[in-house]
Motif scaffolding. Structure first.
Motif: not given
Length: 120
Positions: A50-54
């Motif tokens: 999954q993504p961890a940031g943006g």
């Protein structure tokens, strides 16, 4: 999970440059996720499910920053608690239009951090 650092964000008025820099530096990958409301890009890293940031495109409306975000049960309550403890609310609660409320706060030393709650 509430009261846990669950996200980080790089905010910039040059998101393409940030992608080139952080992608080259750490091998991160990016997926656009802001819809029509905002230019937001999810950050993934090798081996992650999954993504961890943006990366948040500030459009020049906020200063550039890199901060952590803490998931909370109630963003308004977290803002009130920060002020009660001597911190500062930098931005009131913002609805991102995609089911998440967030706010930026400062601790006693002036360090910026974020709190958020996903409604859906």
């Amino acid at each position: 999970m509430d009261n846990t650092v669950t996200w980080f964000e790089v905010a910039t008025d040059d998101p393409d440059g940030a992608e080139r820099f952080y992608g080259g530096m750490f091998g991160w990958n990016f997926t656009r996720d802001g819809g029509e409301v905002m230019d937001y890009r999810l950050i993934g890293h090798p081996g992650a499910d999954q993504p961890a940031g943006g990366i948040f495109n500030t459009g020049g409306k906020f200063p550039a920053h890199a901060i952590f975000h803490v998931g909370v049960a109630d963003v308004d309550a977290a803002c009130a608690k920060a002020e009660e403890l001597g911190g500062k609310v930098v931005t009131k609660v913002i609805d991102d239009g995609a089911g998440t409320d967030f706010a930026y706060l400062q601790d006693l030393a002036g360090s910026l951090f974020g709190v958020f709650h996903r409604r859906s």
